[in-house]
Design an enzyme around this catalytic site. Structure first.
Site, PDB file in Angstrom:
ATOM      1  N   HIS A 139       0.812  -1.220   0.000  1.00  0.00           N
ATOM      2  CA  HIS A 139       0.000   0.000   0.000  1.00  0.00           C
ATOM      3  C   HIS A 139       0.848   1.273   0.000  1.00  0.00           C
ATOM      4  O   HIS A 139       0.370   2.341  -0.357  1.00  0.00           O
ATOM      5  CB  HIS A 139      -1.057  -0.015   1.121  1.00  0.00           C
ATOM      6  CG  HIS A 139      -0.529   0.314   2.486  1.00  0.00           C
ATOM      7  ND1 HIS A 139       0.153  -0.577   3.259  1.00  0.00           N
ATOM      8  CD2 HIS A 139      -0.591   1.439   3.215  1.00  0.00           C
ATOM      9  CE1 HIS A 139       0.488  -0.010   4.402  1.00  0.00           C
ATOM     10  NE2 HIS A 139       0.042   1.223   4.405  1.00  0.00           N
ATOM     11  N   GLY A 153       0.833   3.157  -3.191  1.00  0.00           N
ATOM     12  CA  GLY A 153      -0.345   3.963  -3.503  1.00  0.00           C
ATOM     13  C   GLY A 153      -0.298   5.336  -2.844  1.00  0.00           C
ATOM     14  O   GLY A 153      -1.138   6.190  -3.111  1.00  0.00           O
ATOM     15  N   LYS A 154       0.683   5.564  -1.972  1.00  0.00           N
ATOM     16  CA  LYS A 154       0.739   6.873  -1.290  1.00  0.00           C
ATOM     17  C   LYS A 154       1.188   7.935  -2.291  1.00  0.00           C
ATOM     18  O   LYS A 154       2.072   7.697  -3.104  1.00  0.00           O
ATOM     19  CB  LYS A 154       1.691   6.801  -0.093  1.00  0.00           C
ATOM     20  CG  LYS A 154       1.143   5.870   1.006  1.00  0.00           C
ATOM     21  CD  LYS A 154       1.912   5.996   2.298  1.00  0.00           C
ATOM     22  CE  LYS A 154       1.434   4.960   3.297  1.00  0.00           C
ATOM     23  NZ  LYS A 154       0.545   5.446   4.332  1.00  0.00           N
ATOM     24  N   HIS A 212       7.704  -2.345   2.193  1.00  0.00           N
ATOM     25  CA  HIS A 212       7.522  -0.901   2.016  1.00  0.00           C
ATOM     26  C   HIS A 212       8.853  -0.176   1.753  1.00  0.00           C
ATOM     27  O   HIS A 212       8.971   0.605   0.818  1.00  0.00           O
ATOM     28  CB  HIS A 212       6.863  -0.277   3.248  1.00  0.00           C
ATOM     29  CG  HIS A 212       5.553  -0.918   3.638  1.00  0.00           C
ATOM     30  ND1 HIS A 212       4.682  -1.432   2.708  1.00  0.00           N
ATOM     31  CD2 HIS A 212       4.965  -1.128   4.841  1.00  0.00           C
ATOM     32  CE1 HIS A 212       3.618  -1.925   3.336  1.00  0.00           C
ATOM     33  NE2 HIS A 212       3.768  -1.755   4.624  1.00  0.00           N
ATOM     34  N   ARG A 272      15.688  10.742   2.900  1.00  0.00           N
ATOM     35  CA  ARG A 272      16.646  11.861   2.990  1.00  0.00           C
ATOM     36  C   ARG A 272      17.803  11.591   2.041  1.00  0.00           C
ATOM     37  O   ARG A 272      18.516  10.595   2.187  1.00  0.00           O
ATOM     38  CB  ARG A 272      17.172  12.015   4.417  1.00  0.00           C
ATOM     39  CG  ARG A 272      16.085  12.203   5.455  1.00  0.00           C
ATOM     40  CD  ARG A 272      16.682  12.496   6.824  1.00  0.00           C
ATOM     41  NE  ARG A 272      16.911  13.917   6.993  1.00  0.00           N
ATOM     42  CZ  ARG A 272      16.055  14.753   7.592  1.00  0.00           C
ATOM     43  NH1 ARG A 272      14.915  14.304   8.082  1.00  0.00           N
ATOM     44  NH2 ARG A 272      16.325  16.030   7.703  1.00  0.00           N
TER      45      ARG A 272
END
Ligand code: BG6
Length: 487
Positions: free
Chosen positions: A185, A188-189, A247, A353
């Site tokens: 998921h 999908g961000k 992720h 970063r």
């Protein structure tokens, strides 16, 4: 292909569980409110719980929101949506139960051409049984001239490379790869979807996006909560399998990959696979693992991980991990990718970063040191933002220098509603766009990075270093500090 007159049946297996009620069904409602679902769509909930249709609907309703609908018409929209929701209880893995479901679906679909997708919102241990029962009940169509059938499933995809391969192989006997939508998921961000645009649609980044200009890349994922009632699941997997292998590795792939030849799912996946295959397996000396211990924050007591419900008292499952990865290719050779993930930390935040090198022969260096190097920060959540720290002269008579940010905040810049990741992903399933889903070879490459070290941790029964709930993580996470190790 979707024909304009096609209907759509969305079968949510595990419809009474948390994932379905809190994520999948609200996302479908959001798509409905925005007009993204076809005229003729229906949702079929299937689960073991014996629920009447009104009970199922009232459970769904608890989590629907009016984000996309003016409040005066929201109740009506909810009623229209709930009217399309049906429910049948049955046992997972039973062909007969699925045949009953098929009878219900046929009645509702009225014999018209209808595409179907199956969302398996169920524990991974029963993925296969359910998929086989769906296949045995004749619910999957494979031929191009028939309406399509697709399956959506979410990690964990196995526990290591071998078990993941077995799952992939067995599932492919029911759904071929092109019908399989493996969700991560995070893909999908919004900010993650923007990574390729940021890198490849702007002139300024790509020429400096390499070892010559970039000193290190950090991908940091923090949560300020514990396992929140998911102790049983979490304890079997741990933070490396729960967050890093999927992720964070997906983010790494998008940050590090070469530009794809074409902007389509196959070309994007090919580049992601290529870069992931250039990452050598993580070694124990490049990893620190921790587990949160009890603490009191602001007068409130937070239990240790081992005191959480359904977690064994002697669990040595890591809730924190910091790892240093390398990428052996011409673009990234020698640039450390530090990835960190932890639960029970001091904040909820996901950030990338990019730390640039210092200016060579910088004329502004003084005896006190040189101006800070530039840093590009891409904040995935919360408060989505992208900012670049640059060095400036502080206004005034002297030549004082200070870093400040060129700052893009999504809320200010775009002011629009940011869709939930599941909304984008489910819409892509309906459209048949697999660009934001994990192809099986990507999954293999991601497991190859972590499988040896996961086995080593288990073989040695490595005890994670304790850190207080609400802190910044275990003290020795600094051991893999980029600067000291890599110079
Ligand atoms: C899930 C993990 O994939 O992602 C959870 O299993 C984690 O442990 C969750 O809490 C975080 O998702 P988000 O979207 O809230 O950052």
């Amino acid at each position: 292909m979707n024909e304009p007159s096609d209907g759509l049946s969305i079968i949510v297996v595990g419809a009474s569980g948390n994932l379905a009620r809190k994520k999948v069904l609200p996302a479908l409602f959001a798509l409905y409110c925005q007009g993204y679902l076809p005229e003729r769509f229906h949702v079929f909930g299937f689960a073991r719980s014996k629920l009447s249709r009104p009970e199922f609907r009232s459970r769904i309703m608890e989590h629907l929101t009016c984000r996309y609908t003016p409040s005066h018409s929201c109740t009506q929209r909810m009623e229209e949506f709930l009217d399309r929701c049906h429910y049948m209880s049955g046992s997972y893995g039973s062909r007969d139960s699925l045949l009953d479901l098929l009878t219900m679906m046929r009645e509702v679909e009225g014999g018209r051409r209808t595409n179907r997708f199956y969302y398996l919102a169920i524990p991974p241990t029963i993925f296969l049984d359910v998929a086989r029962a769906i296949g045995d009940a004749g619910l999957v169509s494979c031929s191009a001239d028939q309406p399509w059938s697709r399956v959506v499933l979410e990690k964990p995809f196995g526990r290591d490379r071998k078990s993941s391969d077995e799952l992939t192989r067995a599932l492919s006997q029911v759904f071929v790869e092109e019908q399989t939508y493996r969700i991560d998921h995070y893909l999908g961000k919004e900010v993650i979807q923007n990574l390729m645009v940021l890198r490849f649609a702007n002139l300024v980044f790509e020429p400096i996006w390499n070892r010559e200009f970039i000193r290190s890349v950090q991908i940091v994922w923090k949560e300020d909560i514990g396992v929140e009632g998911r102790g049983g699941y979490f304890d079997r997997y741990g933070i490396i399998r729960d967050v890093m292998q999927n992720h964070l590795v997906q983010i790494l792939a998008l940050v590090a990959m070469e530009p794809p030849g074409l902007l389509d799912a196959e070309n994007i996946a090919a580049e992601k696979v290529k870069v992931l295959r250039s990452v050598p397996p993580l070694e124990l000396e490049d990893l620190v693992v921790g587990q949160y211990s009890e603490s009191v924050v602001g007068g409130r007591r937070f239990p240790a991980y081992v005191q959480e419900e359904t977690v064994p008292d002697d669990s040595i499952t890591p809730t924190f991990a910091a790892a240093r990865l390398r990428i052996n290719n011409p673009r990234w050779d020698g640039v450390p990718f530090l990835i960190k993930a932890g639960k029970g930390l001091d904040a909820r935040m996901t950030e990338i970063r990019i730390q640039f090198r210092e200016v060579p022969g910088n004329m502004f260096c003084r005896s006190g040191g040189c101006p800070e190097a530039n840093e590009l920060v891409i904040r995935v959540q919360p408060d989505e933002a992208i900012y670049l720290s640059i060095v400036n002269k502080v206004p005034g008579m002297g030549m004082a220098l200070r870093s400040s940010n060129l700052d893009l905040r999504y809320k200010v810049a775009f002011g629009e509603q940011i869709p939930d990741a599941y909304e984008s992903l489910l819409l892509d399933v309906i459209r048949g766009d697999r660009s934001l889903f994990i192809r099986s070879d990507e999954l293999q490459a991601a497991w190859d990075i972590f499988t040896p070290v996961l086995h080593e941790i288990e073989r040695r029964k490595l005890v994670p270093e304790p850190y207080e709930f609400g802190s910044g993580g275990p003290a020795s996470a600094g051991k893999i500090d980029i600067v000291t190790m890599w110079g």
